[in-house]
Design a protein around this motif. Structure first.
Motif, short mmCIF file in Angstrom:
data_model
loop_
_atom_site.label_atom_id
_atom_site.label_comp_id
_atom_site.label_asym_id
_atom_site.label_seq_id
_atom_site.Cartn_x
_atom_site.Cartn_y
_atom_site.Cartn_z
N ALA A 230 0.83 -1.20 0.00
CA ALA A 230 0.00 0.00 0.00
C ALA A 230 0.86 1.26 0.00
O ALA A 230 0.45 2.31 -0.48
CB ALA A 230 -0.93 0.00 1.21
N ALA A 231 2.08 1.11 0.55
CA ALA A 231 2.98 2.26 0.60
C ALA A 231 3.30 2.76 -0.81
O ALA A 231 3.48 3.95 -1.02
CB ALA A 231 4.27 1.87 1.32
N MET A 263 6.90 -1.36 10.77
CA MET A 263 6.69 -0.74 9.46
C MET A 263 6.81 0.78 9.51
O MET A 263 6.69 1.45 8.49
CB MET A 263 5.29 -1.08 8.94
CG MET A 263 5.03 -2.54 8.77
SD MET A 263 6.10 -3.21 7.53
CE MET A 263 5.55 -2.26 6.13
N GLU A 264 7.03 1.28 10.71
CA GLU A 264 7.01 2.74 10.89
C GLU A 264 7.91 3.51 9.92
O GLU A 264 7.55 4.58 9.45
CB GLU A 264 7.44 3.07 12.32
CG GLU A 264 6.41 3.86 13.06
CD GLU A 264 6.86 4.11 14.49
OE1 GLU A 264 6.13 4.81 15.18
OE2 GLU A 264 7.94 3.62 14.90
N SER A 265 9.08 2.90 9.63
CA SER A 265 10.03 3.62 8.79
C SER A 265 9.64 3.60 7.30
O SER A 265 10.19 4.35 6.49
CB SER A 265 11.42 3.01 8.95
OG SER A 265 11.33 1.64 8.64
N VAL A 266 8.67 2.73 6.96
CA VAL A 266 8.25 2.67 5.55
C VAL A 266 7.28 3.81 5.28
O VAL A 266 6.27 3.95 5.99
CB VAL A 266 7.56 1.30 5.24
CG1 VAL A 266 7.09 1.23 3.80
CG2 VAL A 266 8.50 0.16 5.58
N PRO A 267 7.59 4.64 4.27
CA PRO A 267 6.71 5.80 4.04
C PRO A 267 5.28 5.37 3.68
O PRO A 267 5.08 4.29 3.12
CB PRO A 267 7.35 6.53 2.86
CG PRO A 267 8.61 5.80 2.53
CD PRO A 267 8.70 4.56 3.32
N ASN A 268 4.34 6.19 4.01
CA ASN A 268 2.92 6.00 3.67
C ASN A 268 2.23 4.81 4.33
O ASN A 268 1.20 4.35 3.86
CB ASN A 268 2.72 5.88 2.14
CG ASN A 268 3.30 7.05 1.41
OD1 ASN A 268 3.19 8.18 1.87
ND2 ASN A 268 3.95 6.80 0.28
N THR A 269 2.81 4.27 5.38
CA THR A 269 2.12 3.15 6.04
C THR A 269 1.38 3.63 7.30
O THR A 269 0.69 2.86 7.94
CB THR A 269 3.11 2.04 6.48
OG1 THR A 269 4.12 2.65 7.27
CG2 THR A 269 3.72 1.32 5.31
N LYS A 270 1.54 4.89 7.58
CA LYS A 270 1.01 5.44 8.84
C LYS A 270 -0.52 5.27 8.93
O LYS A 270 -1.06 4.94 9.99
CB LYS A 270 1.39 6.92 8.93
CG LYS A 270 1.24 7.54 10.28
CD LYS A 270 2.42 7.24 11.19
CE LYS A 270 2.16 7.73 12.60
NZ LYS A 270 2.80 6.91 13.61
N ALA A 271 -1.20 5.47 7.80
CA ALA A 271 -2.67 5.44 7.84
C ALA A 271 -3.16 4.05 8.27
O ALA A 271 -4.06 3.92 9.11
CB ALA A 271 -3.24 5.80 6.48
N MET A 272 -2.53 3.03 7.71
CA MET A 272 -2.96 1.67 8.07
C MET A 272 -2.56 1.33 9.50
O MET A 272 -3.31 0.69 10.23
CB MET A 272 -2.34 0.65 7.11
CG MET A 272 -3.42 -0.03 6.29
SD MET A 272 -2.72 -1.14 5.10
CE MET A 272 -3.25 -2.70 5.75
#
Ligand code: FAD
Length: 424
Positions: A230-231, A263-272
């Motif tokens: 999804a990122a 997964m915090e360091s992976v961009p765009n995963t915050k929403a999930m």
């Protein structure tokens, strides 16, 4: 005398993050892991529904066998018995010269009643029943307030708990276990023994649930993969489908949290991440509210009144609803999906509940009892707590106004495809 601890598994069917198991192993010479299939959990309710329908029953049986396999892999086994824990546990204590019994504390009335009966029976044998806490993301002892002072409003609860409390690390799964000598470890009843029929797979279902810790952990990894994908694709998946494993305790909420946090360091995963975390907080919230208010959640008038109930047509309307025959396409689709698969999304659950309560004017407790039968992820606090909330009879009376059937339908089925897919 050697120290032998009986570990009574209930809705905590896992090796990972299981403090009870870790402590039992550390403090004993050998342990006796036990699961008791209690037929009372498969009987009829006063509302004419089943306590456990075939879909969840199948999932439970798979979860128990999964635990047995996991224990075997580390040199142990699971003693499977059938009957009442308050009869069987004292018998086992005497037969195997058990010195202490461990279990995880539950919050709803039937479950706590059973552990009280077990505790009383053990007391007569001068054996202690030790209670563990292992179902929530945040531990009760780590809350910044005593249970009686937990804020009733979810947002306040969330704010305070996130600011002032901690999520503990997971306990490591044991890699070796020394179990008591047992001649017959017992067999598990089948679905047929429980007078239930296997559910035929519905081709429209895009997902299959299989019970057990290994399957739960594998599914968690799929969720993480979906977060990674999804990122880049920006295709957010906001239904993790983790709930059934969480309900059986085959996955611990802390395990879910710490895995998705990686997964915090992976961009765009915050929403999930935020979405799953929010769900886990709601789950904790209802458990703590059950602890705070106990049985009030099972009462039709809970903390307030539902409003109009059409007593004359109640049973007929309830039957139409549960049989997906209301004539209202989206609601019938939701009920068909529930009946066929045991799983519907949160928004679908709210939609079905709102329609039953406000449009059909049926008492919400009938709906809650029906979901108890049908949901694969049923757990008392999440189910009865959410139902009470939607019905406006929950402990947070302000939440009453947030539900809107039309808005829900627009979100659930914006183009009408869902209703077509699940037309019965
Ligand atoms: C009327 C009604 C009845 C419900 N009955 C149950 C039930 O018996 N068991 C159950 O687990 N959930 C219940 N829920 C809550 C919620 O609908 C499900 O937990 C969620 O849909 C499960 O899907 P998911 O795993 O994809 O959740 P996600 O959205 O991915 O959330 C992650 C996890 O958080 C927890 N969670 C999410 N939302 C909630 C919530 N509102 N309340 C409590 N926990 C939540 C679940 O364990 C879930 O697996 C109910 C909701 C309603 C409106």
């Amino acid at each position: 005398m050697s120290k032998k601890i009986l570990v009574w598994f209930r809705n905590d069917l896992r090796l990972h993050d299981n403090e009870m198991l870790v402590e039992a192993i550390a403090k004993s010479d050998s342990i006796l892991p036990v699961y008791i299939l209690d037929r009372r959990s498969f009987g009829e309710t006063k509302y004419g529904t089943l306590k456990t329908g075939n879909i969840r029953a199948q999932f439970i049986l798979e979860s128990v066998l999964g635990l047995r396999n996991a224990l075997k892999q580390i040199g142990g086994n699971l003693l499977i018995a059938e009957g009442k824990p308050e009869d069987i546990i004292p018998q086992l204590v005497q037969e195997y010269e058990i010195t202490e019994v461990y279990h995880h504390r539950e919050v709803a009335r039937e479950e706590t009643h059973i552990s009280t009966l077990v505790e009383n029976a053990l007391w007569k044998l001068r054996i202690n029943l030790k209670h563990f806490i292992g179902h929530t993301l945040y531990n009760k002892e780590d809350l910044p307030f005593p249970i009686k002072d937990i804020p009733d409003a979810f947002n306040q609860f969330k704010k305070k708990i996130e600011r002032d409390s901690i999520i503990k690390p997971c306990f490591a799964a044991p890699d070796r276990i020394n179990v008591a000598e047992v001649i017959d470890w017992g067999t598990l009843s089948s679905l047929e023994d429980l007078n239930l029929l296997p559910q035929q797979k519905d081709q429209r279902a895009d997902f299959e649930f299989t019970g057990g810790e290994a399957e739960g952990l594998a599914h968690l990894q799929k969720v993480i993969l979906a977060m990674q994908q999804a990122a880049t694709t920006k295709n957010l998946i906001l239904v993790s489908k983790l709930s059934a494993w969480l309900a059986m305790g085959s996955l611990s909420p802390r395990k879910v949290y710490w895995e998705i946090k990686k997964m915090e360091s992976v961009p765009n995963t915050k929403a999930m991440f935020n979405h799953i975390l929010l769900g886990l907080l709601w789950r904790d919230y209802f458990r703590f509210m059950f602890k705070k208010y106990g049985n009030t959640f099972f009462s039709p008038d809970g903390f307030g009144s539902q409003g109009l109930v059409d007593v004359t047509n109640e049973q007929e309307n309830f039957n139409k609803w549960r049989n997906a025959q209301t004539g209202f396409a989206v609601v019938d689709a939701v009920m068909t999906e529930l009946n066929q698969t045991g799983f519907i999304s949160n928004i679908a659950r709210q939609t079905a509940a709102l329609y039953l309560i406000n449009n059909l004017e049926v008492s919400w407790v009938l709906g809650a009892a029906y979901f108890e039968e049908k949901l694969i992820d049923y757990n008392p606090a999440s189910n009865w707590g959410n139902w009470a909330n939607v019905a406006g009879v929950g402990n947070d009376q302000k939440s009453k106004s947030v539900f809107d059937l039309d808005k829900n339908i627009k979100n659930l089925d914006p183009k009408g495809n869902y209703a077509i897919t699940w037309a019965s």
